[in-house]
Design an enzyme around this catalytic site. Structure first.
Site, PDB file in Angstrom:
ATOM      1  CB  THR A  22      -0.910  -0.026   1.254  1.00 13.70           C
ATOM      2  OG1 THR A  22      -1.741  -1.174   1.145  1.00 13.70           O
ATOM      3  CG2 THR A  22      -1.770   1.193   1.371  1.00 13.70           C
ATOM      4  CG  ASP A  66      -1.192  -7.560  -1.863  1.00 14.69           C
ATOM      5  OD1 ASP A  66      -1.942  -6.583  -1.762  1.00 14.69           O
ATOM      6  OD2 ASP A  66      -1.122  -8.469  -1.011  1.00 14.69           O
ATOM      7  CG  ASP A  99      -1.883  -7.761   4.215  1.00 18.50           C
ATOM      8  OD1 ASP A  99      -2.174  -6.972   5.143  1.00 18.50           O
ATOM      9  OD2 ASP A  99      -2.522  -7.814   3.147  1.00 18.50           O
ATOM     10  CB  CYS A 287      -0.997 -17.207  24.378  1.00 17.68           C
ATOM     11  SG  CYS A 287      -2.090 -18.316  25.249  1.00 17.68           S
TER      12      CYS A 287
HETATM   13  N1  ASP Z   1      -2.376  -5.874   0.959  1.00 16.62           N
HETATM   14  C1  ASP Z   1      -1.319  -4.950   1.263  1.00 16.62           C
HETATM   15  C2  ASP Z   1      -0.027  -5.725   1.330  1.00 16.62           C
HETATM   16  O1  ASP Z   1       0.273  -6.333   2.322  1.00 16.62           O
HETATM   17  C3  ASP Z   1      -1.610  -4.235   2.531  1.00 16.62           C
HETATM   18  C4  ASP Z   1      -0.544  -3.267   2.949  1.00 16.62           C
HETATM   19  O2  ASP Z   1       0.365  -2.898   2.249  1.00 16.62           O
HETATM   20  O3  ASP Z   1      -0.620  -2.842   4.074  1.00 16.62           O
HETATM   21  O4  ASP Z   1       0.694  -5.715   0.383  1.00 16.62           O
END
Ligand code: ASP
Length: 356
Positions: A22, A66, A99, A287
């Site tokens: 992102t 991504d 992610d 946990c």
């Molecule tokens: N889907 C994106 C990724 O992990 C989310 C992000 O960049 O925060 O590439």
């Protein structure tokens, strides 16, 4: 822009590696949809960078990914990029989707042996092209941390994640929030720095190599490692099925509480049979906080007898990538078990050696 290695105490040279995610997205003015921007024009999108006194160069993955698509071959590419440029820069900033950032940070911590320069990984929850983005702050702070030196020695010579208020050890992190800016936590290890008006680095917790040695990059990761999450009612068929996956090498078994699991004889028998076949099984807790302590309960003791290794307070992300790294190095199952019991680069705290 090219940036020669800076021997200047004040001014550092930083390589920014954009892998995707992102943070590097801007809105297409015509369609309104998000697309990655060209990092050759980084300053156009982040004019604040003109104020940064350090020298930097940026390179980007083609295509940007991504982070849900990132895997061992991309970690190898990141390691190679760092190794190829190691002597030219004082520090490295990796821009990455949030992610799977904790997996990448853990993997790189094992793959970059003898690291003595900062590798700071960051990203953002909102694209850098959005008005309320958290990306600019994360990027600029990461550059400052990657550039920090004392007596010409890097202040944070380890793989870390810089996000919002904290700098965290990479192999201790978890993504914990899909919606809010404070997306990462390191539950079992204190932050390396608090980021507020000042960047306060807590040197006590920073990994310091005893001697500075040449970087030893490792490029092979074994992909045949799985996560097996126990759940109440798990059946022998499920357990047997998972442990019979062809070419399976390692299992990170997420158990309950302090490493607890059902005490049914079939459960222990199936684990022992897999362990005897050379599959390495490491016990980590479901946990968020705390450590496995198998010796406390009878089932735990039975698991120790069946060859199961305690992962203490290691994260699942770190345990998975550590096993991928050890098997990738070609170690035998017994050697992998031996190394899984030790902390290689600050990824776990060993509290009680009776465990294994
Ligand atoms: N889907 C994106 C990724 O992990 C989310 C992000 O960049 O925060 O590439």
């Amino acid at each position: 822009m090219t940036s020669p290695y800076s021997s200047n105490q004040e001014i550092a040279s930083i390589l920014i590696i954009y892998t995707g995610g992102t943070i590097g997205m801007v809105e297409d003015p015509k369609t309104g949809s998000l697309a990655p921007f060209n990092f050759q024009h980084l300053v156009d999108h982040v004019p604040e960078l003109k104020e940064v006194k350090h020298l930097y160069t940026s390179i980007q993955f083609d295509p940007p990914l991504d982070s849900s698509q990132i895997g061992p071959q991309d970690w190898t590419k990141m390691v190679k990029t760092i190794a190829d440029n190691y002597d030219k820069y004082d520090g490295f900033v990796i821009l990455h989707g949030t992610d799977t950032m904790a997996y990448t940070a853990s993997a790189l911590s094992f793959m970059l042996e003898n690291l003595s320069k900062p590798v700071v990984i960051t990203g953002s929850q909102l694209p850098i092209g959005r008005f309320r983005t958290d990306g600019k702050e994360n990027l600029i702070t990461s550059i400052e941390i990657a550039a920090a030196k004392k007596n010409n020695i890097a202040t944070v010579p380890e793989v870390c994640i810089c996000f919002q208020e904290y700098l965290l050890r990479g192999n201790r992190c978890k993504k914990v929030n899909a919606d809010y800016f404070e997306a990462f936590e390191s539950f079992n290890y204190p932050p390396l720095a608090h980021i507020g008006v000042e960047i306060e680095i807590d040197e006590e917790y920073v990994y310091k190599p005893a001697t500075i040695k040449p970087l030893t990059p490792h490029y092979n990761m074994e992909p045949n490692v799985i996560v097996l999450k126990l759940l109440p009612g798990i059946t022998p068929e499920t357990l047997k099925g998972m442990l019979s996956i062809p070419n399976l090498k390692g299992v990170v078994m997420e158990t309950f509480g302090v490493g607890n699991a059902p005490s049914f004889p079939w459960f222990i028998d199936i684990l022992k049979e897999a362990s005897d076949r050379g599959i390495v099984i490491v016990n980590v807790t479901q946990c968020m906080i705390g450590s496995v302590a198998m010796a406390i309960y009878d089932t735990g003791s039975a698991m120790i007898d069946a060859g199961i290794i305690s992962g203490y307070d290691i994260t699942t992300e770190s345990a998975v990538t550590k096993m991928m790294y050890l098997f990738g190095e070609g170690y035998s199952p017994d050697k992998v078990r031996e190394y899984m019991k030790c902390s290689l680069i600050g990824e776990m705290t060993i509290h009680d050696t009776k465990e294994n």
